[in-house]
Design a protein around this motif. Structure first.
Motif, mmCIF file in Angstrom:
data_model
loop_
_atom_site.group_PDB
_atom_site.id
_atom_site.type_symbol
_atom_site.label_atom_id
_atom_site.label_comp_id
_atom_site.label_asym_id
_atom_site.label_seq_id
_atom_site.Cartn_x
_atom_site.Cartn_y
_atom_site.Cartn_z
ATOM 1 N N TRP A 39 43.580 84.359 3.604
ATOM 2 C CA TRP A 39 44.037 83.226 4.401
ATOM 3 C C TRP A 39 44.768 83.721 5.650
ATOM 4 C CZ3 TRP A 39 41.775 78.964 3.037
ATOM 5 C CH2 TRP A 39 41.558 78.649 1.700
ATOM 6 N N GLY A 40 45.580 84.755 5.461
ATOM 7 C CA GLY A 40 46.341 85.294 6.587
ATOM 8 C C GLY A 40 45.438 85.824 7.683
ATOM 9 N N ALA A 41 44.399 86.548 7.292
ATOM 10 C CA ALA A 41 43.475 87.094 8.296
ATOM 11 C C ALA A 41 42.793 85.987 9.084
ATOM 12 C CB ALA A 41 42.435 87.970 7.606
ATOM 13 N N ALA A 42 42.570 84.844 8.430
ATOM 14 C CA ALA A 42 41.866 83.748 9.093
ATOM 15 C C ALA A 42 42.788 82.844 9.898
ATOM 16 C CB ALA A 42 41.119 82.913 8.047
ATOM 17 N N TYR A 43 44.016 82.571 9.385
ATOM 18 C CA TYR A 43 44.834 81.521 9.979
ATOM 19 C C TYR A 43 46.208 81.964 10.470
ATOM 20 C CZ TYR A 43 41.267 78.625 7.753
ATOM 21 O OH TYR A 43 40.081 78.080 7.359
ATOM 22 N N PHE A 44 46.719 83.115 9.998
ATOM 23 C CA PHE A 44 48.013 83.592 10.515
ATOM 24 C C PHE A 44 48.012 85.130 10.538
ATOM 25 C CE2 PHE A 44 48.162 82.016 6.190
ATOM 26 C CZ PHE A 44 48.718 83.029 5.430
ATOM 27 N N PRO A 45 47.157 85.707 11.393
ATOM 28 C CA PRO A 45 46.963 87.168 11.411
ATOM 29 C C PRO A 45 48.190 87.958 11.849
ATOM 30 C CG PRO A 45 45.840 86.134 13.273
ATOM 31 C CD PRO A 45 46.291 85.029 12.378
ATOM 32 N N ASP A 46 49.114 87.354 12.568
ATOM 33 C CA ASP A 46 50.294 88.084 13.068
ATOM 34 C C ASP A 46 51.503 87.935 12.150
ATOM 35 O OD1 ASP A 46 48.840 88.859 15.345
ATOM 36 O OD2 ASP A 46 49.352 86.989 16.375
ATOM 37 N N ASP A 47 51.302 87.455 10.941
ATOM 38 C CA ASP A 47 52.420 87.216 10.026
ATOM 39 C C ASP A 47 53.062 88.528 9.578
ATOM 40 O OD1 ASP A 47 54.136 85.856 8.243
ATOM 41 O OD2 ASP A 47 52.751 86.250 6.584
ATOM 42 N N SER A 48 54.392 88.532 9.532
ATOM 43 C CA SER A 48 55.134 89.701 9.052
ATOM 44 C C SER A 48 55.605 89.522 7.620
ATOM 45 C CB SER A 48 56.354 89.938 9.958
ATOM 46 O OG SER A 48 57.222 88.815 9.912
ATOM 47 N N GLY A 49 55.096 88.523 6.951
ATOM 48 C CA GLY A 49 55.491 88.244 5.577
ATOM 49 C C GLY A 49 56.175 86.909 5.409
ATOM 50 N N PRO A 106 48.179 74.152 8.163
ATOM 51 C CA PRO A 106 48.796 72.934 7.614
ATOM 52 C C PRO A 106 48.022 72.375 6.418
ATOM 53 C CG PRO A 106 48.797 72.852 10.004
ATOM 54 C CD PRO A 106 47.957 74.027 9.623
ATOM 55 N N MET A 107 46.706 72.390 6.481
ATOM 56 C CA MET A 107 45.886 71.883 5.387
ATOM 57 C C MET A 107 46.087 72.726 4.129
ATOM 58 S SD MET A 107 41.816 71.039 5.578
ATOM 59 C CE MET A 107 40.967 70.182 4.237
ATOM 60 N N LEU A 108 46.158 74.024 4.328
ATOM 61 C CA LEU A 108 46.389 74.928 3.202
ATOM 62 C C LEU A 108 47.755 74.666 2.584
ATOM 63 C CD1 LEU A 108 45.308 77.431 1.634
ATOM 64 C CD2 LEU A 108 46.543 78.847 3.282
ATOM 65 N N PHE A 109 48.749 74.472 3.427
ATOM 66 C CA PHE A 109 50.109 74.217 2.955
ATOM 67 C C PHE A 109 50.156 72.940 2.125
ATOM 68 C CE2 PHE A 109 54.367 72.418 3.471
ATOM 69 C CZ PHE A 109 55.163 73.495 3.098
ATOM 70 N N VAL A 110 49.525 71.883 2.588
ATOM 71 C CA VAL A 110 49.501 70.612 1.855
ATOM 72 C C VAL A 110 48.831 70.796 0.497
ATOM 73 C CG1 VAL A 110 48.544 68.274 1.820
ATOM 74 C CG2 VAL A 110 49.599 69.166 3.908
ATOM 75 N N GLY A 111 47.714 71.515 0.467
ATOM 76 C CA GLY A 111 47.020 71.757 -0.792
ATOM 77 C C GLY A 111 47.894 72.472 -1.798
ATOM 78 N N PHE A 112 48.606 73.509 -1.333
ATOM 79 C CA PHE A 112 49.480 74.263 -2.221
ATOM 80 C C PHE A 112 50.620 73.391 -2.761
ATOM 81 C CE2 PHE A 112 48.668 78.886 -0.612
ATOM 82 C CZ PHE A 112 47.333 78.746 -0.971
ATOM 83 N N VAL A 113 51.189 72.550 -1.913
ATOM 84 C CA VAL A 113 52.297 71.692 -2.340
ATOM 85 C C VAL A 113 51.829 70.680 -3.386
ATOM 86 C CG1 VAL A 113 53.896 69.893 -1.600
ATOM 87 C CG2 VAL A 113 53.647 71.961 -0.238
ATOM 88 N N VAL A 114 50.675 70.051 -3.158
ATOM 89 C CA VAL A 114 50.164 69.048 -4.093
ATOM 90 C C VAL A 114 49.853 69.694 -5.446
ATOM 91 C CG1 VAL A 114 48.269 67.445 -4.562
ATOM 92 C CG2 VAL A 114 49.276 67.557 -2.272
ATOM 93 N N ILE A 115 49.268 70.872 -5.429
ATOM 94 C CA ILE A 115 49.014 71.594 -6.680
ATOM 95 C C ILE A 115 50.330 71.850 -7.407
ATOM 96 C CG2 ILE A 115 48.306 73.825 -7.638
ATOM 97 C CD1 ILE A 115 46.131 73.934 -5.515
ATOM 98 N N ASP A 168 35.276 87.778 0.643
ATOM 99 C CA ASP A 168 36.477 87.495 1.441
ATOM 100 C C ASP A 168 36.990 86.083 1.170
ATOM 101 O OD1 ASP A 168 36.339 90.047 2.490
ATOM 102 O OD2 ASP A 168 35.141 89.432 4.210
ATOM 103 N N LEU A 169 37.193 85.293 2.232
ATOM 104 C CA LEU A 169 37.814 83.981 2.078
ATOM 105 C C LEU A 169 36.963 83.029 1.249
ATOM 106 C CD1 LEU A 169 40.197 82.192 2.729
ATOM 107 C CD2 LEU A 169 39.130 81.613 4.917
ATOM 108 N N LEU A 170 35.631 83.166 1.333
ATOM 109 C CA LEU A 170 34.766 82.311 0.521
ATOM 110 C C LEU A 170 35.038 82.524 -0.965
ATOM 111 C CD1 LEU A 170 32.442 80.337 0.129
ATOM 112 C CD2 LEU A 170 30.845 82.284 0.334
ATOM 113 N N GLY A 171 35.284 83.770 -1.350
ATOM 114 C CA GLY A 171 35.597 84.048 -2.741
ATOM 115 C C GLY A 171 36.871 83.339 -3.185
#
Length: 446
Positions: A39-49, A106-115, A168-171
């Motif tokens: 997910w990071g490589a696709a949507y937040f590549p510059d993340d430091s953690g 944002p979509m990923l974040f919402v999914g994680f919260v609902v789960i 990768d992300l599809l998996g």
């Protein structure tokens, strides 16, 4: 076959159906753990953690589940154990679908919260339902089945992650999709569950009006026995869970720092959870026969030693990783979480049982969420594993000492007998009747 005509689930079939909440709980945590890099490589590549930590903190690993438990526990006491099972996995499936098809952060974040919300609501209900339905002499074994299901989730999750890593992300999307399918199948099976008879008796019959959630919570805090049990359970579970949650969500990162590649890391994590499964089976076989106190001490001591091996062993040696995997895995059988799942329904009367567990679960997962915001940042810095490891070892020591010294003497006793011993009276049928304006006879057995 129409739902209304299905044969009701009882015994081990009911236990298995309820335990699946724990499978999809742990499965979702591992799905998140193994997918953060993609997910990071696709949507937040510059993340430091920090973004990874935020996602982990608000998922089923921490804040999301915490809020779900705080809401679901009291609802379970007011409307019934089966009420939660009517809706929780449908909510989980919605969150899983959002994560599966997430196209941005944002979509990923919402999914994680609902789960997380769905997981949090269902876990206290599961432990409560099984404890109220299982035979007294095998109550620990039946509740242990929830821990077994929880252990199988990461085992299969890491296996799937290793198998699907080339995609990768599809998996990662496929892993979330399989959890959605399991959630929906489990939801269908659960429609054959009885309502808990202990809960029906505690509120004066199936059609009687249950007291409000706020009245139940006031009742929970109005009794010294409840407060002491809450403090005890919060202490042992919160301290232990800091090590467990970081092991679950950030173990791939730790193994990566030791030189393991993505697939090797997933396979090694799968091995770790194989030992957790073995330890959990041992727990199920012995928990109703062996002293709670000494069994808890053995599990806690092994957990402490496992993190000492990981932190102070040679940082690139296979022996360090394997030593940790074996010791931590086996310790997770008689762990604080396993004993918490047994003790929490034993220590509270029926009107408070699920609400109390929801409150404890909320506290534990909030603490995990806070440390998840900090853990990856420290871990990626100089001496990160040493600093985090020392903190987690201290937590494990505290959990082990408190649980060993204060282990309750509830083994082999009926819930009603424990209730009388702890409260000095039967409170299940009449503690909250004042608001409902009725008087009922106490139940003959809980």
């Amino acid at each position: 076959m129409p739902l209304g005509r299905r044969k009701p689930l009882t015994g081990w079939k009911a236990t298995a159906a309820v335990s699946m909440s724990n499978y999809i709980d742990s499965g979702s945590i591992i799905a998140i753990a193994t997918s953060l890099g993609f997910w990071g490589a696709a949507y937040f590549p510059d993340d430091s953690g920090r973004i990874a930590g935020l996602l982990a903190a608000f998922s089923s690993n921490a804040f999301g589940a915490a809020v779900g438990a705080l809401i679901g526990g009291p609802l379970c006491d007011k409307y019934g154990r089966k009420f939660i099972y009517t809706y929780d996995l449908l909510l989980y499936a919605i969150g899983g679908l959002i994560a599966t098809f997430a196209m941005n952060l944002p979509m990923l974040f919402v999914g994680f919260v609902v789960i997380g919300l769905a997981v949090g609501a269902s876990v206290p209900a599961g432990w409560t339902y099984i404890a109220e339905s299982a035979p007294t002499e095998r109550r620990g074994r039946h509740i242990g089945a929830t821990q077994l299901a929880w252990s199988v989730g990461p085992f299969l999750g890491f296996g799937l992650a290793a198998l699907l890593a080339p995609l990768d992300l599809l998996g990662s999307r496929l892993i979330f999709a399989h959890l959605v399918v399991i959630a929906l199948v489990t939801w269908y099976i659960r429609q054959g569950l009885y309502e808990s008879q202990a809960w029906q008796r505690s509120k004066g019959g199936q059609q009687a009006k249950a007291p409000s959630i706020w009245t139940s919570l006031r009742g929970l805090f109005s009794r010294k026995a409840n407060i002491t049990a809450l403090l005890f359970l919060v202490a042992i579970y919160t301290f232990w869970n800091q090590a467990a949650s970081q092991n679950g969500i950030f173990l791939p990162t730790i193994l990566g720092s030791m030189g393991f590649g993505t697939i090797a890391s997933d396979l090694f994590s799968m091995l770790t959870w194989a030992f957790v499964i073995i330890g959990t089976i041992v727990f199920m076989l012995l928990v109703d026969k062996v002293s709670y106190r000494w069994f808890f001490l053995v599990g806690g001591a092994m957990a402490v030693v496992s993190w000492v091996v990981l932190v102070f062993g040679p940082p690139t040696a296979a022996a360090t990783a394997f030593g940790y995997a074996i010791l931590w895995g086996l310790s997770s059988g008689p762990s604080a979480q396993a004993f918490y799942s047994v003790w929490s329904p034993e220590l509270f009367a029926t009107p408070y049982r699920a609400g109390a567990q929801g409150l404890v679960f909320f506290t534990v997962r909030v603490a995990s969420g806070i440390i998840s915001l900090v853990f990856p940042v420290i871990l990626m810095g100089a001496n990160g594993l040493l600093i985090d490891g020392l903190i987690l070892i201290a937590f494990l020591l505290a959990s082990t000492l408190i649980g060993t010294i204060l282990a309750p003497r509830t083994q082999g006793k009926e819930l009603r007998q424990i209730e009388i011993e702890r409260y000095g009276e039967v409170v299940s049928a009449d503690a909250l009747d004042a608001e409902a304006g009725r008087v009922t006879d106490p139940p003959s057995r809980d």
